[in-house]
Design a protein around this motif. Structure first.
Motif, PDB file in Angstrom:
ATOM      1  N   VAL A  70      41.693  -6.265 -34.355  1.00 40.09           N
ATOM      2  CA  VAL A  70      41.628  -5.329 -35.473  1.00 40.09           C
ATOM      3  C   VAL A  70      41.916  -3.912 -35.008  1.00 40.09           C
ATOM      4  O   VAL A  70      41.380  -3.444 -33.998  1.00 40.09           O
ATOM      5  N   VAL A  71      42.766  -3.230 -35.763  1.00 46.09           N
ATOM      6  CA  VAL A  71      42.999  -1.793 -35.589  1.00 46.09           C
ATOM      7  C   VAL A  71      42.647  -1.130 -36.917  1.00 46.09           C
ATOM      8  O   VAL A  71      43.279  -1.406 -37.944  1.00 46.09           O
ATOM      9  N   LEU A  72      41.645  -0.281 -36.889  1.00 41.90           N
ATOM     10  CA  LEU A  72      41.186   0.348 -38.121  1.00 41.90           C
ATOM     11  C   LEU A  72      42.230   1.306 -38.682  1.00 41.90           C
ATOM     12  O   LEU A  72      43.089   1.810 -37.951  1.00 41.90           O
ATOM     13  N   LYS A  73      42.138   1.581 -39.961  1.00 41.17           N
ATOM     14  CA  LYS A  73      43.110   2.465 -40.604  1.00 41.17           C
ATOM     15  C   LYS A  73      43.120   3.843 -39.922  1.00 41.17           C
ATOM     16  O   LYS A  73      42.083   4.404 -39.592  1.00 41.17           O
ATOM     17  N   GLY A  74      44.323   4.334 -39.659  1.00 45.58           N
ATOM     18  CA  GLY A  74      44.485   5.638 -39.034  1.00 45.58           C
ATOM     19  C   GLY A  74      44.385   5.639 -37.525  1.00 45.58           C
ATOM     20  O   GLY A  74      44.657   6.668 -36.893  1.00 45.58           O
ATOM     21  N   ASP A  75      44.013   4.508 -36.907  1.00 43.43           N
ATOM     22  CA  ASP A  75      43.816   4.467 -35.460  1.00 43.43           C
ATOM     23  C   ASP A  75      45.104   4.120 -34.716  1.00 43.43           C
ATOM     24  O   ASP A  75      45.941   3.355 -35.204  1.00 43.43           O
ATOM     25  N   SER A  76      45.223   4.656 -33.502  1.00 43.82           N
ATOM     26  CA  SER A  76      46.272   4.243 -32.569  1.00 43.82           C
ATOM     27  C   SER A  76      45.598   3.780 -31.289  1.00 43.82           C
ATOM     28  O   SER A  76      44.530   4.280 -30.930  1.00 43.82           O
ATOM     29  N   THR A  77      46.211   2.817 -30.603  1.00 43.48           N
ATOM     30  CA  THR A  77      45.559   2.263 -29.424  1.00 43.48           C
ATOM     31  C   THR A  77      46.566   1.584 -28.504  1.00 43.48           C
ATOM     32  O   THR A  77      47.599   1.080 -28.951  1.00 43.48           O
ATOM     33  N   THR A  78      46.252   1.586 -27.215  1.00 37.01           N
ATOM     34  CA  THR A  78      46.932   0.727 -26.251  1.00 37.01           C
ATOM     35  C   THR A  78      46.183  -0.602 -26.233  1.00 37.01           C
ATOM     36  O   THR A  78      44.963  -0.633 -26.066  1.00 37.01           O
ATOM     37  N   VAL A  79      46.897  -1.684 -26.411  1.00 34.34           N
ATOM     38  CA  VAL A  79      46.272  -3.002 -26.579  1.00 34.34           C
ATOM     39  C   VAL A  79      45.862  -3.556 -25.215  1.00 34.34           C
ATOM     40  O   VAL A  79      46.688  -3.659 -24.309  1.00 34.34           O
ATOM     41  N   PRO A  80      44.591  -3.951 -25.062  1.00 36.15           N
ATOM     42  CA  PRO A  80      44.137  -4.471 -23.761  1.00 36.15           C
ATOM     43  C   PRO A  80      44.466  -5.949 -23.588  1.00 36.15           C
ATOM     44  O   PRO A  80      44.841  -6.644 -24.538  1.00 36.15           O
ATOM     45  N   GLU A 124      55.610  -0.303 -24.896  1.00 41.60           N
ATOM     46  CA  GLU A 124      54.900   0.229 -23.735  1.00 41.60           C
ATOM     47  C   GLU A 124      53.573   0.828 -24.194  1.00 41.60           C
ATOM     48  O   GLU A 124      53.383   1.127 -25.379  1.00 41.60           O
ATOM     49  N   PRO A 125      52.640   1.002 -23.269  1.00 37.35           N
ATOM     50  CA  PRO A 125      51.359   1.624 -23.643  1.00 37.35           C
ATOM     51  C   PRO A 125      51.537   3.032 -24.192  1.00 37.35           C
ATOM     52  O   PRO A 125      52.554   3.690 -23.962  1.00 37.35           O
ATOM     53  N   ALA A 126      50.519   3.477 -24.934  1.00 37.03           N
ATOM     54  CA  ALA A 126      50.430   4.857 -25.428  1.00 37.03           C
ATOM     55  C   ALA A 126      51.589   5.256 -26.331  1.00 37.03           C
ATOM     56  O   ALA A 126      51.983   6.420 -26.374  1.00 37.03           O
ATOM     57  N   GLY A 127      52.130   4.305 -27.062  1.00 35.72           N
ATOM     58  CA  GLY A 127      53.168   4.631 -28.026  1.00 35.72           C
ATOM     59  C   GLY A 127      54.523   4.912 -27.431  1.00 35.72           C
ATOM     60  O   GLY A 127      55.381   5.494 -28.097  1.00 35.72           O
ATOM     61  N   ALA A 168      52.689  -3.504 -26.935  1.00 38.65           N
ATOM     62  CA  ALA A 168      51.701  -3.107 -25.935  1.00 38.65           C
ATOM     63  C   ALA A 168      50.806  -2.005 -26.474  1.00 38.65           C
ATOM     64  O   ALA A 168      49.748  -1.726 -25.906  1.00 38.65           O
ATOM     65  N   SER A 169      51.230  -1.367 -27.575  1.00 40.32           N
ATOM     66  CA  SER A 169      50.401  -0.355 -28.237  1.00 40.32           C
ATOM     67  C   SER A 169      50.799  -0.308 -29.702  1.00 40.32           C
ATOM     68  O   SER A 169      51.861  -0.820 -30.093  1.00 40.32           O
ATOM     69  N   VAL A 170      49.945   0.298 -30.517  1.00 38.00           N
ATOM     70  CA  VAL A 170      50.169   0.275 -31.958  1.00 38.00           C
ATOM     71  C   VAL A 170      49.536   1.497 -32.601  1.00 38.00           C
ATOM     72  O   VAL A 170      48.540   2.038 -32.111  1.00 38.00           O
ATOM     73  N   ASP A 188      39.907 -15.709 -23.261  1.00 33.21           N
ATOM     74  CA  ASP A 188      39.723 -14.790 -22.152  1.00 33.21           C
ATOM     75  C   ASP A 188      40.009 -15.549 -20.857  1.00 33.21           C
ATOM     76  O   ASP A 188      39.355 -16.545 -20.560  1.00 33.21           O
ATOM     77  N   PRO A 189      41.008 -15.116 -20.040  1.00 32.00           N
ATOM     78  CA  PRO A 189      41.315 -15.833 -18.799  1.00 32.00           C
ATOM     79  C   PRO A 189      40.108 -15.971 -17.875  1.00 32.00           C
ATOM     80  O   PRO A 189      39.986 -16.962 -17.150  1.00 32.00           O
ATOM     81  N   ALA A 190      39.215 -15.008 -17.897  1.00 26.59           N
ATOM     82  CA  ALA A 190      38.032 -15.067 -17.032  1.00 26.59           C
ATOM     83  C   ALA A 190      37.031 -16.103 -17.522  1.00 26.59           C
ATOM     84  O   ALA A 190      36.336 -16.737 -16.717  1.00 26.59           O
ATOM     85  N   THR A 191      36.961 -16.262 -18.841  1.00 29.78           N
ATOM     86  CA  THR A 191      36.041 -17.245 -19.429  1.00 29.78           C
ATOM     87  C   THR A 191      36.793 -18.004 -20.518  1.00 29.78           C
ATOM     88  O   THR A 191      36.695 -17.664 -21.696  1.00 29.78           O
ATOM     89  N   PRO A 192      37.574 -19.028 -20.158  1.00 29.92           N
ATOM     90  CA  PRO A 192      38.442 -19.723 -21.116  1.00 29.92           C
ATOM     91  C   PRO A 192      37.725 -20.262 -22.347  1.00 29.92           C
ATOM     92  O   PRO A 192      38.340 -20.426 -23.401  1.00 29.92           O
ATOM     93  N   ALA A 193      36.450 -20.512 -22.217  1.00 26.26           N
ATOM     94  CA  ALA A 193      35.717 -21.043 -23.368  1.00 26.26           C
ATOM     95  C   ALA A 193      35.494 -19.972 -24.435  1.00 26.26           C
ATOM     96  O   ALA A 193      35.195 -20.287 -25.595  1.00 26.26           O
ATOM     97  N   THR A 194      35.630 -18.711 -24.054  1.00 27.09           N
ATOM     98  CA  THR A 194      35.427 -17.611 -25.005  1.00 27.09           C
ATOM     99  C   THR A 194      36.695 -17.421 -25.827  1.00 27.09           C
ATOM    100  O   THR A 194      37.775 -17.215 -25.276  1.00 27.09           O
ATOM    101  N   LYS A 195      36.548 -17.477 -27.133  1.00 23.82           N
ATOM    102  CA  LYS A 195      37.684 -17.340 -28.039  1.00 23.82           C
ATOM    103  C   LYS A 195      37.551 -16.050 -28.855  1.00 23.82           C
ATOM    104  O   LYS A 195      36.456 -15.624 -29.210  1.00 23.82           O
ATOM    105  N   TYR A 196      38.706 -15.461 -29.116  1.00 30.53           N
ATOM    106  CA  TYR A 196      38.746 -14.249 -29.931  1.00 30.53           C
ATOM    107  C   TYR A 196      39.618 -14.511 -31.151  1.00 30.53           C
ATOM    108  O   TYR A 196      40.685 -15.107 -31.064  1.00 30.53           O
ATOM    109  N   GLY A 197      39.163 -14.018 -32.287  1.00 24.51           N
ATOM    110  CA  GLY A 197      39.945 -14.125 -33.508  1.00 24.51           C
ATOM    111  C   GLY A 197      40.913 -12.971 -33.632  1.00 24.51           C
ATOM    112  O   GLY A 197      41.502 -12.533 -32.649  1.00 24.51           O
TER     113      GLY A 197
END
Length: 246
Positions: A216-226, A148-151, A180-182, A204-213
């Motif tokens: 990245v989550v930097l060291k020490g960071d926590s985040t809800t994944v979009p 779930e989001p937010a850990g 959903a979060s990390v 990206d569903p809005a722009t299917p031609a756009t690709k993402y590799g």
């Protein structure tokens, strides 16, 4: 009217008033003393409304990520007799809908179908804001993913292994992890991938031609994944620099 009769009448009026007052106190609802049996420094959960029924008590350090079968989904009222905020959740592992209880307050759940007989976990925290996260469960020097989001929700603690191809530390896993979060509680940067082979891209569903590799989550960071990354991770590796991501 004589003085004696006046005194007698006044005395009768006072007696009647006292009798009425006493009858008023005797007619108070049976739950007027509700929650009085909750000891100081404890969170008390009850199986009936108004602090009635079976009681379970929990100390501040005794955070319940899940209850045994005899108590799960049994709470109908609660008393927070601590100096901390109490957070109660309808799912195990601090997941699902939540309610917060101020220090010293009580709460009722019997009239709310979302919470009546659905509470499955709780924790006691220094401030109300802590009720909305669960990152604190992650051990030091580990990658932790949450459903779930937010850990919040079920947590997976990843113990890194060496990827034979890249020699980087990481893990591969299936859809059951569904992050959903990390929290990256390591001293290296973290690269997530959509396949179990430490590779792949996202569209990206809005722009299917756009690709993402790699995500990245930097060291020490926590985040809800979009979106579009949330709940799609299938592997990750730990690297010294983000340029090492595949």
């Amino acid at each position: 009217m004589t003085i004696k009769k006046i005194i007698t009448l006044r005395g009768s009026l006072i007696a009647a008033a006292l009798a009425l007052l006493c009858s008023t106190f005797l007619a108070l609802p049976a739950n007027a003393q509700a929650f009085d049996d909750c000891p100081a420094g404890q969170l008390c959960l009850y199986s009936a409304s108004g602090g009635a029924g079976t009681k379970r008590t929990f100390a501040v350090q005794d955070n319940g990520q899940r209850y045994d079968a005899s108590w799960d989904n049994a709470t109908l009222s609660a008393k927070n007799n601590t100096t901390y905020w109490a957070c109660v959740y309808v799912d195990t592992d601090y997941g699902g809908l939540l309610q917060t209880i101020k220090p010293g307050n009580s709460d009722e759940y019997g009239n709310d179908s979302r919470f009546a007989g659905t509470i499955s976990s709780h924790k006691l925290v220094p401030s109300r804001a802590h009720c909305f996260t669960g990152y604190e469960r992650c051990p030091d020097n580990r990658v932790c993913t949450f459903t779930e989001p937010a850990g919040r929700g079920a947590m997976t603690v990843h113990i890194p292994a060496t990827d034979p191809a890249t020699r980087n530390y990481g893990n591969a896993y299936g859809a059951e992890v569904a992050p959903a979060s990390v929290w990256n509680r390591t001293r290296r940067h973290l690269c997530f991938y959509p396949t179990e082979k430490f590779t792949g891209t996202w569209s990206d569903p809005a722009t299917p031609a756009t690709k993402y590799g790699a995500y990245v989550v930097l060291k020490g960071d926590s985040t809800t994944v979009p979106s579009p990354f949330a709940r799609t991770f299938r592997s990750h590796e730990l690297v010294n620099g983000t340029s090492e991501c595949q």
